[in-house]
Design an enzyme around this catalytic site. Sequence first.
Site, short mmCIF file in Angstrom:
data_model
loop_
_atom_site.label_atom_id
_atom_site.label_comp_id
_atom_site.label_asym_id
_atom_site.label_seq_id
_atom_site.Cartn_x
_atom_site.Cartn_y
_atom_site.Cartn_z
N ASN A 280 0.85 -1.19 0.00
CA ASN A 280 0.00 0.00 0.00
C ASN A 280 0.89 1.24 0.00
O ASN A 280 2.02 1.20 0.49
CB ASN A 280 -0.88 0.01 1.26
CG ASN A 280 -1.83 1.20 1.28
OD1 ASN A 280 -2.45 1.53 0.27
ND2 ASN A 280 -1.96 1.85 2.42
N HIS B 173 0.76 5.27 1.26
CA HIS B 173 0.00 6.16 2.14
C HIS B 173 0.65 7.54 2.14
O HIS B 173 1.88 7.65 2.24
CB HIS B 173 -0.03 5.59 3.57
CG HIS B 173 -0.88 6.39 4.49
ND1 HIS B 173 -2.26 6.32 4.48
CD2 HIS B 173 -0.57 7.31 5.42
CE1 HIS B 173 -2.75 7.16 5.37
NE2 HIS B 173 -1.74 7.78 5.96
N SER C 223 4.72 6.98 2.30
CA SER C 223 5.29 5.70 2.75
C SER C 223 4.69 4.56 1.94
O SER C 223 3.49 4.54 1.68
CB SER C 223 4.91 5.43 4.21
OG SER C 223 5.16 6.52 5.04
N ASP D 2 -2.88 0.82 7.93
CA ASP D 2 -1.74 1.75 7.73
C ASP D 2 -0.58 1.48 8.68
O ASP D 2 0.25 2.36 8.91
CB ASP D 2 -2.18 3.22 7.88
CG ASP D 2 -3.21 3.64 6.85
OD1 ASP D 2 -3.22 3.04 5.75
OD2 ASP D 2 -3.99 4.56 7.13
C1 GAR Z 1 -2.47 8.95 -3.13
O1 GAR Z 1 -2.04 10.14 -2.54
C2 GAR Z 1 -2.34 7.81 -2.14
O2 GAR Z 1 -1.23 7.91 -1.31
C3 GAR Z 1 -3.61 7.97 -1.36
O3 GAR Z 1 -4.60 8.27 -2.32
C4 GAR Z 1 -3.97 8.98 -3.40
C5 GAR Z 1 -4.33 8.27 -4.67
O4 GAR Z 1 -3.89 8.98 -5.78
N1 GAR Z 1 -3.93 6.78 -0.64
C6 GAR Z 1 -4.52 6.78 0.55
O5 GAR Z 1 -4.86 7.78 1.12
C7 GAR Z 1 -4.74 5.40 1.14
N2 GAR Z 1 -5.04 5.51 2.52
P1 GAR Z 1 -3.89 8.32 -7.22
O6 GAR Z 1 -5.30 7.71 -7.43
O7 GAR Z 1 -3.66 9.48 -8.14
O8 GAR Z 1 -2.82 7.28 -7.28
#
Ligand code: GAR
Length: 223
Positions: free
Chosen positions: A111, A113, A140, A149
């Site tokens: 994952n 985060h 991370s 997480d």
């Molecule tokens: C990213 O910033 C990722 O780290 C976050 O969602 C966004 C997705 O962007 N993930 C979380 O918050 C998971 N808890 P993307 O769809 O453009 O890759």
Amino acid sequence: MPENSCKIAVFISGGGSNLQSIIDHIEQGHINADIACVISNKPNAYGLVRAQKANIPTHINDHKNHTTRESFELELIKTLDVYNIKLIVLAGFMRVLSTTFINKYHGNILNIHPSLLPKYTGLNTHSRVLEAGDTEHGCSVHFVTSDLDEGPLVIQAKVKVDKSDTPDVLAARVLEKEHIIYPLAVKWFCENRLAFKNSKAHLDDSPLDQAVLLTQDLETLLK
Ligand code: GAR
């Protein structure tokens, strides 16, 4: 597709920019992997368009069509069973997975985060960093365990926080780093250099007591 490439399933819920960065690095030959499928729980996720443009099979599994998490996950498993998946990459996938699901794919789920874990688990990390007045933020990559997480960290990247930052400006600066550390972690996993053993992330057979920190030297591995 190179022989013996590592088969990946990418789970998304939104824009899919992390998915795109992995697609790009595979296409550029930096990662020996094959994205066998992209699964979204949101029918309108733009990441689905990105996958289709790259000729990757897509599946929509809308959680709203299920009355239980178990039924939602059974459909995920049914889709994964079609492919010979080695790694599940959660890339902005905003559903919590059950312990049963996570245990089934133990050690094979990563994952990303948007915070320097263990700080700021959960949602709205960028606003919370700004509210707290932190001068440093980041992202991370970690192995997924049933503690949300909190699975073992693999790699982190830091960014500076400016006083004038809004959550969106800060999010964009963090995303740029996400697009480097996620492909790197996927590359290491697919090269069998990264593994989850004895409750710890291992890189080249050494336990990672803390996350690898992104450096310019590491960035060159993707060039
Ligand atoms: C990213 O910033 C990722 O780290 C976050 O969602 C966004 C997705 O962007 N993930 C979380 O918050 C998971 N808890 P993307 O769809 O453009 O890759």
